[in-house]
Design an enzyme around this catalytic site. Sequence first.
Site, PDB file in Angstrom:
ATOM      1  CD  GLN A 164      -2.948  -1.118   2.292  1.00 31.59           C
ATOM      2  OE1 GLN A 164      -2.677  -1.700   3.333  1.00 31.59           O
ATOM      3  NE2 GLN A 164      -4.083  -0.458   2.135  1.00 31.59           N
ATOM      4  CG  HIS A 180       1.702  -4.889 -13.433  1.00 32.94           C
ATOM      5  ND1 HIS A 180       2.929  -5.277 -12.962  1.00 32.94           N
ATOM      6  CD2 HIS A 180       1.497  -3.637 -12.938  1.00 32.94           C
ATOM      7  CE1 HIS A 180       3.451  -4.318 -12.215  1.00 32.94           C
ATOM      8  NE2 HIS A 180       2.594  -3.314 -12.182  1.00 32.94           N
ATOM      9  CG  ASP A 194       3.269  -0.294 -10.977  1.00 33.29           C
ATOM     10  OD1 ASP A 194       2.939  -1.351 -10.396  1.00 33.29           O
ATOM     11  OD2 ASP A 194       3.252  -0.152 -12.219  1.00 33.29           O
ATOM     12  NE  ARG A 232       0.023  -4.450  11.821  1.00 33.15           N
ATOM     13  CZ  ARG A 232      -1.123  -4.690  11.190  1.00 33.15           C
ATOM     14  NH1 ARG A 232      -2.135  -3.845  11.254  1.00 33.15           N
ATOM     15  NH2 ARG A 232      -1.281  -5.791  10.491  1.00 33.15           N
ATOM     16  CG  HIS A 259      -0.964  -6.029   5.375  1.00 28.45           C
ATOM     17  ND1 HIS A 259      -1.156  -5.333   6.561  1.00 28.45           N
ATOM     18  CD2 HIS A 259      -2.062  -5.773   4.626  1.00 28.45           C
ATOM     19  CE1 HIS A 259      -2.312  -4.681   6.509  1.00 28.45           C
ATOM     20  NE2 HIS A 259      -2.881  -4.924   5.336  1.00 28.45           N
ATOM     21  CG  ASN A 293      -3.462  -7.330   8.178  1.00 36.11           C
ATOM     22  OD1 ASN A 293      -3.645  -6.815   9.268  1.00 36.11           O
ATOM     23  ND2 ASN A 293      -4.181  -7.002   7.107  1.00 36.11           N
TER      24      ASN A 293
HETATM   25  C1  GOI Z   1      -7.918  -3.426   6.625  1.00 33.42           C
HETATM   26  O1  GOI Z   1      -8.890  -4.283   6.110  1.00 33.42           O
HETATM   27  C2  GOI Z   1      -6.625  -3.757   5.972  1.00 33.42           C
HETATM   28  O2  GOI Z   1      -5.768  -4.459   6.849  1.00 33.42           O
HETATM   29  C3  GOI Z   1      -5.903  -2.551   5.429  1.00 33.42           C
HETATM   30  O3  GOI Z   1      -4.895  -2.968   4.573  1.00 33.42           O
HETATM   31  C4  GOI Z   1      -6.907  -1.652   4.750  1.00 33.42           C
HETATM   32  O4  GOI Z   1      -6.282  -0.583   4.093  1.00 33.42           O
HETATM   33  C5  GOI Z   1      -7.821  -1.116   5.813  1.00 33.42           C
HETATM   34  O5  GOI Z   1      -8.434  -2.163   6.516  1.00 33.42           O
HETATM   35  C6  GOI Z   1      -8.930  -0.229   5.274  1.00 33.42           C
HETATM   36  O6  GOI Z   1      -9.771  -0.927   4.436  1.00 33.42           O
HETATM   37  C7  GOI Z   1     -22.114  -9.475   6.196  1.00 33.42           C
HETATM   38  C8  GOI Z   1     -20.695  -3.432   2.442  1.00 33.42           C
HETATM   39  C9  GOI Z   1     -20.801  -9.679   5.897  1.00 33.42           C
HETATM   40  C10 GOI Z   1     -19.622  -4.282   2.258  1.00 33.42           C
HETATM   41  C11 GOI Z   1     -22.618  -8.209   6.228  1.00 33.42           C
HETATM   42  C12 GOI Z   1     -21.454  -3.565   3.577  1.00 33.42           C
HETATM   43  C13 GOI Z   1     -20.019  -8.622   5.591  1.00 33.42           C
HETATM   44  C14 GOI Z   1     -19.326  -5.249   3.206  1.00 33.42           C
HETATM   45  C15 GOI Z   1     -22.433  -5.879   6.045  1.00 33.42           C
HETATM   46  C16 GOI Z   1     -22.089  -4.712   5.497  1.00 33.42           C
HETATM   47  C17 GOI Z   1     -17.353  -6.493   5.724  1.00 33.42           C
HETATM   48  C18 GOI Z   1     -10.194  -4.110   6.575  1.00 33.42           C
HETATM   49  C19 GOI Z   1     -16.468  -5.281   5.723  1.00 33.42           C
HETATM   50  C20 GOI Z   1     -11.011  -5.116   5.845  1.00 33.42           C
HETATM   51  C21 GOI Z   1     -14.437  -4.899   4.671  1.00 33.42           C
HETATM   52  C22 GOI Z   1     -14.489  -5.296   7.047  1.00 33.42           C
HETATM   53  C23 GOI Z   1     -12.989  -5.191   4.660  1.00 33.42           C
HETATM   54  C24 GOI Z   1     -13.018  -5.539   7.029  1.00 33.42           C
HETATM   55  C25 GOI Z   1     -18.695  -6.049   6.253  1.00 33.42           C
HETATM   56  C26 GOI Z   1     -21.836  -7.152   5.956  1.00 33.42           C
HETATM   57  C27 GOI Z   1     -21.185  -4.544   4.482  1.00 33.42           C
HETATM   58  C28 GOI Z   1     -20.537  -7.358   5.622  1.00 33.42           C
HETATM   59  C29 GOI Z   1     -20.074  -5.367   4.344  1.00 33.42           C
HETATM   60  N1  GOI Z   1     -15.067  -5.630   5.759  1.00 33.42           N
HETATM   61  N2  GOI Z   1     -12.399  -4.843   5.928  1.00 33.42           N
HETATM   62  N3  GOI Z   1     -19.750  -6.298   5.327  1.00 33.42           N
END
Ligand code: GOI
Length: 513
Positions: free
Chosen positions: A49, A69, A82, A107, A152, A196
């Site tokens: 990232q 890519h 990139d 971190r 990660h 992660n």
């Molecule tokens: C981190 O991931 C990561 O480590 C970093 O690299 C990243 O940059 C940072 O966070 C920021 O993103 C049932 C719409 C199941 C979509 C119901 C609405 C799932 C998904 C209800 C509502 C899942 C964080 C959301 C990774 C997204 C939480 C990815 C963890 C929730 C839902 C939803 C549902 C929904 N995830 N996120 N979800």
Amino acid sequence: MLLLRRFPTFTLTLFSCILLCESNTLKARQTVRNFPDGFLFGTATASYQIEGGWNADGKSENIWDHMTHNNPCVTDDCLNGDVADDSYNLYKRDVEMARELGLDFYRFSISWSRVLPTSFPDKMNEAGVQYYNNLINELLKYNIEPMVTIYHWDLPQKLQEMSGWTNPHIVDWFSDYSRVLFEQFGDRVKYWITLNEPREICYQGYGSVTMAPQLNIQGTAEYMCAKNLLVAHAKAYHIYDKEFRATQGGTIGITISASWMEPETEDHAEAAEVMRQFEWGQYAHPIFSKAGDFPPVMKERIAAKSAAQGFQRSRLPEFTAEEVEMVRGSSDFFGLNHYSSVIVFKNESSLTYDVPSYYDDIEANGYQPSDWSGAASSWLKDVPWGFYKLLTAIRENYDNPVVFITENGYSTYGGLEDEDRITYYRGYLNAMLDAMEDGSDVRVYTAWSLMDNFEWMRGYTERFGLYEVDYESPERTRTPRKSAFVYKEIVRTRALDFNYEPNTTIMTIDEGH
Ligand code: GOI
């Protein structure tokens, strides 16, 4: 007479509300709340990232290089990592920002294909090792502890071509790579995070298309991934424990992502619990429960469905008794990434999802009510009480483990005046302090993120940084947002003050940093 009688009652109500509403309903919102002695504050990033330098000095291709890519518009803005924040060249500025914030630790993650371009320990890339040595040494020069995430999400592409996390040999591939990192950096790194967010690696990458490698092999691949990943984590943990801990004296654990799942009504309590067990119990139960192994409800549910669907064995792989023992207890802390909450309701209809699939196995659905205010990311609503409930559940389910909050944060579309982010951080820190008052053993808090970065499938459209990054400038200029000043004050005072208004004209480095 009547009027005289009512008057004192009214003043009494008003008076008791000043006393009680504040302490019970509003908690300590108007006052300053302190963090316990020894509590640590940091910020987080991840290699793909921020680093850029995707093919610099001998680095080989990883799954995000490969996907972006070969499918250039796979991200919302058709951009990739990139160059990203060019931290491969600008790491000194990153450390300077950590100093400005007065952080206890930083971190970051290590890029597997930068350190081991063949994926294996036969050839070490000296330039890659040098980059991380430079970063670690620069941090330590200013008393900022490095906290290293070993993986990660940026798997070497070669390993993906050999099936990645669904190949049981990844237990060896990952633990060999981990040993290299312990050998190279463990003299100075005292905080290790093996992996992660298993859920995002396995479900999003193998059971859907929302992350590389976008396999979309539903109801099977994500469970194979989960098993191998847990064993790989545990093997790396035991390598550290047996070969390095005595001499290096660090601490090592896993980071799991968890949303709070709130039942729509009492009738949906069981559905919400099943969803919790699938979404994060899948990874937490094998490591942190007394019994170990996958959660019983997952084993029963998937075995029964698999039989009815014509499979000859459960789609959920089994751990051997030996593996159960190896995985159980294999984390010094519960690394928790938490952002938001969802409302869950029971849904047995197979019309909603493909069969078989992960969500068909869960038999429940989630949504976020339209009156929940939220961030730029569709899934990220500001629900501080969900954080409190989640920390309470972790305390109760897993015998009050040591918890490191390894990510928590909020996205915008950019801009330096980020009041919503400030409101979010304050609300979530306040909820965390409530849980700690109840006994939760939270020792570490990490804001995601130090600065804007490549937000995976969202490209650079959603911004999580305390510092804004200007992607138009070749220098990738970093500028502190208002939230950076607020976080700095929290770290400086070791306290949460809802009324603090920062002077945002100039960012300085305080004495001792
Ligand atoms: C981190 O991931 C990561 O480590 C970093 O690299 C990243 O940059 C940072 O966070 C920021 O993103 C049932 C719409 C199941 C979509 C119901 C609405 C799932 C998904 C209800 C509502 C899942 C964080 C959301 C990774 C997204 C939480 C990815 C963890 C929730 C839902 C939803 C549902 C929904 N995830 N996120 N979800």
